[in-house]
Design a protein around this motif. Structure first.
Motif, PDB file in Angstrom:
ATOM      1  N   SER A 163       4.993   6.977   6.461  1.00 29.49           N
ATOM      2  CA  SER A 163       3.779   6.215   6.279  1.00 29.49           C
ATOM      3  C   SER A 163       4.034   4.777   6.724  1.00 29.49           C
ATOM      4  N   ALA A 164       3.076   4.219   7.470  1.00 30.36           N
ATOM      5  CA  ALA A 164       3.244   2.855   7.973  1.00 30.36           C
ATOM      6  C   ALA A 164       3.001   1.803   6.903  1.00 30.36           C
ATOM      7  N   GLY A 165       2.337   2.185   5.816  1.00 27.31           N
ATOM      8  CA  GLY A 165       1.996   1.195   4.802  1.00 27.31           C
ATOM      9  C   GLY A 165       0.820   0.347   5.250  1.00 27.31           C
ATOM     10  N   ALA A 181      14.539  11.892  -4.280  1.00 26.38           N
ATOM     11  CA  ALA A 181      13.433  11.426  -3.447  1.00 26.38           C
ATOM     12  C   ALA A 181      13.826  11.205  -1.997  1.00 26.38           C
ATOM     13  N   ARG A 182      15.048  11.560  -1.628  1.00 26.96           N
ATOM     14  CA  ARG A 182      15.548  11.266  -0.297  1.00 26.96           C
ATOM     15  C   ARG A 182      14.620  11.775   0.800  1.00 26.96           C
ATOM     16  N   GLY A 183      14.038  12.937   0.630  1.00 24.87           N
ATOM     17  CA  GLY A 183      13.183  13.515   1.674  1.00 24.87           C
ATOM     18  C   GLY A 183      11.859  12.808   1.858  1.00 24.87           C
ATOM     19  N   ILE A 235       7.937   7.527   3.189  1.00 23.11           N
ATOM     20  CA  ILE A 235       6.639   7.210   2.602  1.00 23.11           C
ATOM     21  C   ILE A 235       6.775   6.193   1.485  1.00 23.11           C
ATOM     22  N   LEU A 236       7.859   6.316   0.711  1.00 23.32           N
ATOM     23  CA  LEU A 236       8.007   5.536  -0.506  1.00 23.32           C
ATOM     24  C   LEU A 236       8.519   4.119  -0.262  1.00 23.32           C
ATOM     25  N   GLY A 274       0.767  -1.233   0.000  1.00 20.47           N
ATOM     26  CA  GLY A 274       0.000   0.000   0.000  1.00 20.47           C
ATOM     27  C   GLY A 274       0.797   1.280   0.000  1.00 20.47           C
ATOM     28  N   ARG A 275       2.106   1.203  -0.156  1.00 21.37           N
ATOM     29  CA  ARG A 275       2.917   2.418  -0.202  1.00 21.37           C
ATOM     30  C   ARG A 275       3.146   2.840  -1.649  1.00 21.37           C
ATOM     31  N   PRO A 276       3.276   4.148  -1.905  1.00 17.48           N
ATOM     32  CA  PRO A 276       3.658   4.576  -3.252  1.00 17.48           C
ATOM     33  C   PRO A 276       5.017   3.994  -3.612  1.00 17.48           C
TER      34      PRO A 276
END
Length: 502
Positions: A498-500, A444-446, A450-451, A426-428
């Motif tokens: 994000s926990a996913g 995308a380091r920041g 989430i990713l 469920g993560r991008p």
């Protein structure tokens, strides 16, 4: 939890049909404290929708919600026969390594399946709770309901209205709708035919209308009728066995005896489209947002795709990881799709109307259906595989951004996997495929909290050096347009975690 002990949650979902249960399963899976209120005591066995089309099936597979064990791969492109306006010849296709393009599953079964997933993920499902009021307040929403032990008050950050065509949520928050009045009348019910072979299974057209018959293993026949002479004088009046018998006999042109009626109901081509799917902290999904003539089996699929579009966005918002405008994209992406469904179901009904002047048109269209197998325009329209989302970054139209990423086998340092497997949590997904992709990873380091960042060997099936994929399978960014940082900022808060999906 009654009266003086209010129910508190991050999200309250109103309505426990398959769409509401799926929203609850998505949110709870993301760790969102979710309460679902449903007025019914149990799942209804009334025959309703039984079809899930390709894009809904594909997205459910990516999110891990598809019923059954895993998902049935197709080695090559798969085809399923279908119909358009009751005319045979339409073919729904799906690319290689995707599930079969049409999933036949009773709505009640889907409701149980999604409900079990919602409860297993931690959602609280409160049955026999009828919502009476929805009030938006500073920083949240107050929902009042009547339950078996009295009045219940719920406080939540957000509310999702999945409570059907006569939505209390839509009414209480004042979301207006554009409607199209009924012009036809239709009946539906399950009966026992006095002569089992009086109606063969399938679609039957006569000069007076249509009959659709489906036999079950228990000897009953599920019947739907379509009478195009006009709308019923009182659509709210419950139908009777005698009314159904007379209607079937009139359309068929011969007497057809029947008894043991169950689940008698009436429907029409009345259509509704909410003017907005969002009012502050309240959202609409499924029939609460859109209603159309039930031809082509698209209603349930549209509601499922509503749920899968909204779920991950609302979860990010609750966790403080969403860009401020991300929740607005739900309406921008899903409402145009629903409008398109309403328009093409109206087009199908136009082909189904009685009258010899339409026979020639039906004949021409039958040829069009046969010719359409080559490019799949109608099949992709019915199955929502033609959906292209607007670019969230405001970039130029066209290209890969906004399209759905087909499943592909990928070789990574951890072994062989595929797109579906990488989206399951469920993560991008930031997929890095080219030798020059190190710069994209640094950009995308920041957002690494989430990713799901995955490096894979280049493959002709995914002809990009890198791409950003949303949890619902749509491509959010590819090189050549906007900077990756700009695309990430349009969706997510930099530095958030994000926990996913659990």
């Amino acid at each position: 939890m009654q009266g003086e002990h209010p129910v508190r949650a991050q999200v309250v979902v109103v309505g426990g049909g398959p769409v509401g249960m799926l929203v609850a399963a998505e949110l709870a899976g993301y760790g969102v404290d979710t309460v679902l209120l449903e007025s019914r005591a149990e799942v209804s066995g009334q025959p309703k929708a039984t079809t899930l089309h390709a894009r809904a099936v594909q997205t459910l597979a990516r999110r891990g919600h598809l019923p059954g064990d895993g998902y049935p791969y197709t080695g090559g492109a798969a085809e399923s026969p279908f119909h358009f306006a009751g005319l045979p010849g339409l073919v729904i296709t799906a690319p290689a390594r995707e599930p079969e393009p049409i999933l036949k599953c009773p709505q009640a079964e889907l409701e149980r399946h999604f409900g079990a997933r919602a409860r297993a993920a931690g959602a609280r499902v409160l049955r026999e709770h009828r919502v009476t009021e929805v009030v938006q307040e500073d920083g949240g929403v107050r929902v009042m309901a009547e339950g078996p032990e009295g009045s219940v008050v719920c406080f939540a950050e957000y509310v999702v209205g999945a409570d059907g065509a006569r939505s209390t949520v839509r009414d209480r928050v004042g979301i207006a709708s554009d409607t199209h009045p009924a012009t036809v009348s239709a009946l539906m019910g399950t009966v026992t035919l006095a002569q089992p072979d009086a109606l063969a299974k399938g679609w039957h057209r006569t000069p007076r209308g249509w009959i659709v018959a489906k036999h079950d293993a228990g000897g009953s026949t599920h019947i739907r009728t379509l009478n195009c002479t006009g709308a019923h004088a009182d659509r709210q009046l419950p139908p009777t066995l005698e009314e159904l018998r007379q209607e079937v006999s009139w359309i068929a042109g011969r007497d057809i005896a029947m008894d043991a009626p169950r689940w008698l109901s009436r429907f029409s081509d009345f259509a509704r489209l909410a003017r907005s799917y969002r009012a502050g902290r309240v959202f609409l999904v499924g029939d609460a947002a859109h209603v159309h003539f039930p031809i082509g089996g698209q209603g349930l699929s549209a509601g499922v795709l509503d749920a899968l579009n909204l779920g991950w966005k609302l979860a990010l918002a609750v966790h403080g990881s969403a860009d401020a405008g991300l929740l607005d994209t739900y309406d921008l992406e899903r409402r145009p799709v629903a409008r398109k469904v309403i328009e093409q179901t109206q087009a199908q009904l136009a082909l189904m109307r009685s009258g010899p002047e339409l026979d020639a048109l039906r004949g021409v269209f039958t040829g069009i259906l046969s010719a359409d197998r080559a490019h799949g325009h109608l099949g992709d329209m019915i199955s929502a595989q033609d959906t292209v989302l607007p670019d969230r970054t405001g970039g130029p139209s066209g290209g890969a951004t906004g399209t759905f990423l087909r499943n592909a086998v990928l070789s990574t340092a951890d072994g062989e996997t595929d797109v579906m497997g990488l989206l399951r949590e469920g993560r991008p997904l930031l997929l890095l495929l080219g030798e020059e992709s190190d710069g994209h990873r640094e950009a995308a380091r920041g957002w690494e909290g989430i990713l799901n960042v995955v490096r894979a060997r280049p493959t002709a099936e995914v002809p990009y050096e890198a791409l950003l994929v949303r949890p619902d399978g749509y491509i959010a960014w590819v090189p050549g347009g906007h900077d990756l940082r700009q695309a990430l900022s349009a969706y997510f808060v930099e530095g958030a975690v994000s926990a996913g999906h659990r």
